[in-house]
Design a protein around this motif. Structure first.
Motif, PDB file in Angstrom:
ATOM      1  N   TRP A 195      -4.806   2.852   2.449  1.00 52.49           N
ATOM      2  CA  TRP A 195      -3.718   2.783   1.366  1.00 52.49           C
ATOM      3  C   TRP A 195      -4.372   3.068  -0.148  1.00 52.49           C
ATOM      4  O   TRP A 195      -3.791   3.473  -1.135  1.00 52.49           O
ATOM      5  CB  TRP A 195      -2.880   1.546   1.117  1.00 52.49           C
ATOM      6  CG  TRP A 195      -3.578   0.427   1.119  1.00 52.49           C
ATOM      7  CD1 TRP A 195      -4.141  -0.587   2.069  1.00 52.49           C
ATOM      8  CD2 TRP A 195      -4.115  -0.279  -0.214  1.00 52.49           C
ATOM      9  NE1 TRP A 195      -5.071  -1.310   1.670  1.00 52.49           N
ATOM     10  CE2 TRP A 195      -5.016  -1.392   0.133  1.00 52.49           C
ATOM     11  CE3 TRP A 195      -4.293   0.056  -1.588  1.00 52.49           C
ATOM     12  CZ2 TRP A 195      -5.620  -2.033  -0.859  1.00 52.49           C
ATOM     13  CZ3 TRP A 195      -4.887  -0.620  -2.405  1.00 52.49           C
ATOM     14  CH2 TRP A 195      -5.309  -1.824  -2.196  1.00 52.49           C
TER      15      TRP A 195
ATOM     16  N   GLN B 108       5.373  -0.480   4.106  1.00 55.77           N
ATOM     17  CA  GLN B 108       4.043   0.236   3.505  1.00 55.77           C
ATOM     18  C   GLN B 108       4.623   1.354   2.828  1.00 55.77           C
ATOM     19  O   GLN B 108       3.881   1.870   1.794  1.00 55.77           O
ATOM     20  CB  GLN B 108       3.002   0.675   4.671  1.00 55.77           C
ATOM     21  CG  GLN B 108       2.474  -0.523   5.367  1.00 55.77           C
ATOM     22  CD  GLN B 108       1.364   0.091   6.401  1.00 55.77           C
ATOM     23  OE1 GLN B 108       0.688   0.403   6.070  1.00 55.77           O
ATOM     24  NE2 GLN B 108       1.697  -0.493   7.524  1.00 55.77           N
TER      25      GLN B 108
ATOM     26  N   LEU C 134       4.044   2.327  -1.415  1.00 51.29           N
ATOM     27  CA  LEU C 134       3.367   3.359  -1.913  1.00 51.29           C
ATOM     28  C   LEU C 134       4.073   4.497  -2.435  1.00 51.29           C
ATOM     29  O   LEU C 134       3.510   5.040  -3.638  1.00 51.29           O
ATOM     30  CB  LEU C 134       2.418   4.109  -0.461  1.00 51.29           C
ATOM     31  CG  LEU C 134       1.429   5.054  -1.030  1.00 51.29           C
ATOM     32  CD1 LEU C 134       0.244   4.342  -1.769  1.00 51.29           C
ATOM     33  CD2 LEU C 134       0.695   5.536   0.402  1.00 51.29           C
TER      34      LEU C 134
END
Length: 337
Positions: A251, A269, A273
């Motif tokens: 990430w 996730q 992001l």
């Protein structure tokens, strides 16, 4: 270790007379419980108080009164032949003098509270932080880190909510500790990833380089590079396993790797992001499996992969993306000719 030996070890540590092995043992002991930490900090405060300037009239008077009341003899150098371990009453006497001196000094000049800095990141943004000791922290989206302006105690303590990658500068005398969810991760100098989101969710510590010691309320766990510790508050289960460093910490470079994961598990996730919210039409949609790698890909490429993962359709409204599983049309019966 007996109490008087413990007190002597702490005072020797504060006087910078301990070995690396003794420092490691003491760091482990302090981290075992809040009571141990409070005792250490109290003795440290007393030690600092005993080193107040001699011109402090109140401190000097207090020391004279203690010595008079205890009829303390003149100091005599200890012969080399005497055993190294001191008698209990000598240790207690030293501590009593330090307590009186430190207490008077502390009341006369109470210490200022340690200033802390709080850094927070919104969804879709990361932040790199340089700490006072030279350590580097990469803070993931939707995370926050609280840390002191300067590290001046026995430990270098920071407090994490969310996820971060740590590159810790080595300092054998002052272990670095990350407080995250139910875990405390203690290191001297290493690289590792810590992730914890929300109460009751999974907290993971993933070691990339060096070694770390992870503590919870019941035990401590030592990790070697390539090992990950996972703690689930809901079930109380704690276990170690191997992990893929690129999958865990990718990430940092806008890289996400999913290996046959449910969309419901992959969604957080992606949301952090790309600063979006994924909404699934039903449980069947959320259960679709995703096997993909997104290496700094735009959101459109991610949505295309999600659609292929489970024959899904997507509809976007601002930051919200609605995903629905396509249902194949019913086939009409074919009559006989």
């Amino acid at each position: 270790m007996e109490q008087e030996e413990l007190y002597l070890l702490i005072t020797r540590y504060l006087a910078r007379q301990t070995s690396a092995e003794e420092n490691d043992w003491l760091a482990t002991w302090v981290a075992q419980s809040p009571d141990h930490e409070r005792m250490f900090e109290q003795l440290k405060l007393v030690w600092q108080g005993s080193k107040a300037p001699a011109a402090n009239a109140k401190t000097a008077a207090a020391l004279r009164n203690v010595k008079k009341r205890l009829t303390l003899p003149a100091p005599v150098p200890t012969p080399p032949s005497l055993p190294r371990r001191p008698k209990y009453h000598l240790v207690a006497l030293v501590l009593l003098i330090l307590v009186v001196a430190g207490g008077v000094w502390y009341l006369a000049a109470p210490p200022s509270p340690q200033p802390y800095t709080l850094r927070q990141t919104p969804a879709g943004q990361k932040q790199t932080i340089r700490l006072a000791d030279g350590s580097r922290v990469t803070l993931a989206p939707q995370s926050q880190l609280r840390y002191p302006v300067a590290f001046d105690g026995a430990y270098r303590d920071v407090y994490l909510e969310g996820e971060a990658f740590f590159e810790v500068s080595k300092d054998a005398r002052h272990p670095f500790r990350v407080h995250s969810g139910p875990l405390v991760t203690q290191v001297l100098g290493t690289k590792f990833n810590v992730s914890t989101f929300g109460p009751g969710q999974l907290t993971t510590v993933s070691l990339v380089e060096g070694k770390v010691q992870v503590l919870d309320q019941h035990a401590r766990y030592l990790l070697t590079p390539g090992q990950q510790l996972r703690a689930d508050l809901t079930t109380g289960r704690v276990h170690r396993q191997l992990f893929d460093p690129e999958q865990v910490s990718g990430w940092r470079y806008n890289k996400l790797i999913f290996r046959n994961e449910k969309l419901a598990d992959a969604a957080p996730q992606i949301e952090r992001l790309y600063n979006v919210k994924l909404v699934f039409a039903d449980s069947a949609t959320a259960a679709a499996r995703l096997w993909a790698t997104f290496d700094n890909e735009p959101l459109s490429a991610v949505l295309s992969a999600l659609q292929l993962a489970g024959s899904l359709t997507s509809r976007r409204e601002g930051h919200v993306i609605y995903l629905t599983r396509q249902v194949p049309p019913n086939r009409s019966a074919v009559g006989r000719p």
